[in-house]
Design a protein around this motif. Structure first.
Motif, short mmCIF file in Angstrom:
data_model
loop_
_atom_site.label_atom_id
_atom_site.label_comp_id
_atom_site.label_asym_id
_atom_site.label_seq_id
_atom_site.Cartn_x
_atom_site.Cartn_y
_atom_site.Cartn_z
N GLU A 89 37.49 19.69 31.12
CA GLU A 89 36.20 20.23 31.58
C GLU A 89 36.15 21.75 31.50
OE1 GLU A 89 33.59 18.47 32.29
OE2 GLU A 89 34.61 16.55 32.05
N TYR A 90 37.30 22.38 31.29
CA TYR A 90 37.35 23.85 31.22
C TYR A 90 37.25 24.35 29.78
CZ TYR A 90 38.81 23.50 36.08
OH TYR A 90 38.85 23.23 37.42
N LYS A 91 37.16 23.44 28.84
CA LYS A 91 37.08 23.81 27.43
C LYS A 91 35.81 24.60 27.15
CE LYS A 91 37.44 21.92 22.76
NZ LYS A 91 37.62 20.70 21.94
N GLY A 92 35.97 25.74 26.49
CA GLY A 92 34.82 26.54 26.11
C GLY A 92 34.28 27.46 27.18
N LEU A 93 34.92 27.53 28.34
CA LEU A 93 34.41 28.35 29.45
C LEU A 93 35.14 29.68 29.61
CD1 LEU A 93 33.85 25.70 32.29
CD2 LEU A 93 32.10 26.87 30.93
N ARG A 94 36.26 29.87 28.93
CA ARG A 94 37.11 31.03 29.19
C ARG A 94 36.37 32.35 28.98
NH1 ARG A 94 42.58 31.54 25.85
NH2 ARG A 94 41.06 31.67 24.15
N ASN A 95 35.70 32.52 27.86
CA ASN A 95 35.03 33.79 27.57
C ASN A 95 33.86 34.04 28.52
OD1 ASN A 95 36.79 34.29 25.46
ND2 ASN A 95 35.46 33.32 23.94
N TYR A 96 33.20 32.97 28.93
CA TYR A 96 32.02 33.13 29.78
C TYR A 96 32.42 33.42 31.23
CZ TYR A 96 29.98 31.21 25.59
OH TYR A 96 29.63 31.02 24.28
N VAL A 97 33.50 32.81 31.68
CA VAL A 97 33.95 33.12 33.04
C VAL A 97 34.43 34.57 33.12
CG1 VAL A 97 36.41 32.46 32.86
CG2 VAL A 97 35.21 32.20 35.03
N ALA A 98 34.93 35.09 31.99
CA ALA A 98 35.35 36.49 31.96
C ALA A 98 34.14 37.41 32.15
CB ALA A 98 36.05 36.81 30.65
N LEU A 99 33.02 37.10 31.49
CA LEU A 99 31.79 37.88 31.67
C LEU A 99 31.26 37.73 33.10
CD1 LEU A 99 29.78 37.34 28.36
CD2 LEU A 99 30.44 39.53 29.34
N PHE A 100 31.31 36.53 33.61
CA PHE A 100 30.87 36.25 34.98
C PHE A 100 31.71 37.09 35.96
CE2 PHE A 100 29.79 32.41 37.97
CZ PHE A 100 29.27 33.30 38.90
N ARG A 101 33.01 37.11 35.74
CA ARG A 101 33.91 37.88 36.61
C ARG A 101 33.57 39.37 36.57
NH1 ARG A 101 37.89 40.90 35.19
NH2 ARG A 101 38.03 39.99 33.11
N VAL A 102 33.35 39.90 35.38
CA VAL A 102 32.99 41.32 35.25
C VAL A 102 31.68 41.61 35.96
CG1 VAL A 102 32.31 43.12 33.60
CG2 VAL A 102 34.30 41.69 33.13
N ALA A 103 30.74 40.68 35.87
CA ALA A 103 29.45 40.86 36.53
C ALA A 103 29.61 41.04 38.03
CB ALA A 103 28.55 39.65 36.25
N VAL A 104 30.55 40.32 38.60
CA VAL A 104 30.79 40.42 40.05
C VAL A 104 31.60 41.67 40.38
CG1 VAL A 104 31.93 39.33 42.01
CG2 VAL A 104 30.63 37.93 40.41
N GLU A 105 32.66 41.90 39.62
CA GLU A 105 33.57 43.00 39.93
C GLU A 105 32.96 44.37 39.66
OE1 GLU A 105 37.16 42.23 37.77
OE2 GLU A 105 37.72 40.51 39.04
N ALA A 106 32.07 44.47 38.67
CA ALA A 106 31.47 45.76 38.31
C ALA A 106 30.08 45.93 38.92
CB ALA A 106 31.41 45.90 36.79
N LYS A 107 29.76 45.10 39.89
CA LYS A 107 28.42 45.10 40.49
C LYS A 107 27.98 46.47 40.94
CE LYS A 107 28.28 44.24 44.65
NZ LYS A 107 28.31 44.89 45.98
N ASP A 108 28.83 47.20 41.66
CA ASP A 108 28.44 48.50 42.20
C ASP A 108 28.12 49.50 41.09
OD1 ASP A 108 28.75 47.58 44.78
OD2 ASP A 108 30.81 48.30 44.97
N SER A 109 28.91 49.47 40.03
CA SER A 109 28.65 50.37 38.90
C SER A 109 27.33 50.03 38.22
CB SER A 109 29.79 50.27 37.88
OG SER A 109 31.00 50.75 38.43
N PHE A 110 27.05 48.74 38.06
CA PHE A 110 25.80 48.33 37.43
C PHE A 110 24.60 48.77 38.27
CE2 PHE A 110 26.65 45.06 34.01
CZ PHE A 110 27.98 45.41 33.84
N LEU A 111 24.71 48.61 39.56
CA LEU A 111 23.59 48.99 40.44
C LEU A 111 23.40 50.50 40.44
CD1 LEU A 111 24.19 46.55 43.43
CD2 LEU A 111 22.42 46.40 41.66
N LYS A 112 24.47 51.26 40.32
CA LYS A 112 24.36 52.72 40.27
C LYS A 112 23.66 53.14 38.97
CE LYS A 112 27.79 55.14 41.80
NZ LYS A 112 29.13 55.78 41.91
#
Length: 328
Positions: A89-112
């Motif tokens: 069930e995790y096939k094909g999700l690796r690259n997208y979860v990486a983008l999802f993770r960056v979206a959360v972790e870089a949230k403050d920078s994006f909002l700035k």
């Protein structure tokens, strides 16, 4: 033509070389002689290898932690491997979860970035924002992006009159560079927001809030995470569009798997790095342990006079037995 003979041909090693005993019999007699001495070179090799075990074991003991037996931590290790290997069930999700993770972790920078773009709208500043979009479209490596950004920043600062305006563009550029240095995917994510004309980065705040909520929860029940995704269905659909998630990977369960991984990563990343280091040390340890075990297996106590070090307990064996199923 040679005539057949009734006499059986004996192999050379079974033919008597002297007296009435074959070479094989004499060698076997030597090998099986009780209390034979272990060769000195074997003892010395054992000592060298054993010394390596003694050096590695304290490092492994310092890295080992009771956290590594925690059920949630072990679940994170398993899920990390599934994402990495893209299994089931995790096939094909690796690259997208990486983008999802960056979206959360870089949230403050994006909002700035968003705040500055909305607050400072002079013609020179907007030209700089447009330049950034064009630069993002090229999808350059972070180092090249930063080089071109700095060059344009220097020109733009000379054209802006007010100190406030200069400070804003400086902060804007520095924030972009922070995102670029953290992860190449950060720049791609900004580009995707621009590509789909989603200027409102508040979506990232919602995702971050969901992650923060789950950080205080028990993640053992996957269905609870699925329920949370369903409650925020439109937001996750919007996120799926931004990170260009394939349509066959947009089920609630897919978002829940990615969300679960991101939360577990935030909770256990420090321990996971330590755990990976422990496995690296124990992989080295295992190499030397197998040599020691092999040497000792060749010299039984009934047939050889064993040196004292052959009787010593192997240091670190308890850690090896604890993690042998995951040591590579």
């Amino acid at each position: 033509m040679n005539k057949p003979t009734d006499k059986k041909t004996e192999a050379w090693w079974n033919k008597p070389l002297w007296g009435d005993k074959s070479m094989l019999e004499k060698i076997e007699a030597i090998i099986q002689k009780p209390h034979e001495e272990v060769p000195q070179e074997v003892i010395e090799h054992h000592q060298r290898v054993f010394a390596e075990l003694k050096l590695l074991t304290p490092i492994a003991k310092a890295l080992d932690s009771s956290k590594f037996s925690d059920s949630e931590f072990l679940e994170f290790v398993k899920i990390s491997n599934l994402f990495s290997l893209e299994i089931g069930e995790y096939k094909g999700l690796r690259n997208y979860v990486a983008l999802f993770r960056v979206a959360v972790e870089a949230k403050d920078s994006f909002l700035k970035i968003e705040q500055i773009e909305l607050s400072y709208r002079s013609s020179k500043q907007q030209q700089f924002y447009n330049f950034v979009v064009e630069l993002l479209e090229k999808q350059l490596p972070s180092s090249e992006f930063i080089t071109f950004l700095d060059q344009q920043l220097e020109k733009t600062l000379q054209e802006i009159q007010t100190e406030e305006g200069k400070n804003a563009i400086n902060v804007y550029a520095q924030t972009l560079k922070t995102v670029a240095k953290q992860d190449d995917l950060g720049l791609r994510l900004i580009f995707l927001f621009k590509k789909y004309q989603l200027e409102d980065f508040s979506l990232l705040r919602v995702m971050s809030d969901i992650v923060q909520y789950l950080l205080g929860r028990d993640l053992g029940d996957f269905n609870d995470i699925v329920t949370l995704v369903k409650a925020n269905e439109q937001r996750f659909e919007q996120l799926g569009k931004i990170i260009e998630l394939p349509i066959d990977k947009t089920r609630e369960e897919d978002y829940a798997r990615m969300l679960q991984y991101i939360v577990l990563k935030q909770k256990h990343q420090v321990s996971y790095i330590q755990f990976q280091r422990l496995l690296e040390i124990m992989t080295q340890w295992t190499h030397f342990y197998l040599i020691v075990r092999d040497i000792r297996s060749h010299y039984s106590e009934t047939e050889f006079t064993l040196p004292p070090e052959f009787q010593h307990n192997v240091p670190g064996l308890d850690i090896y037995l604890k993690y042998k199923n995951v040591i590579k």
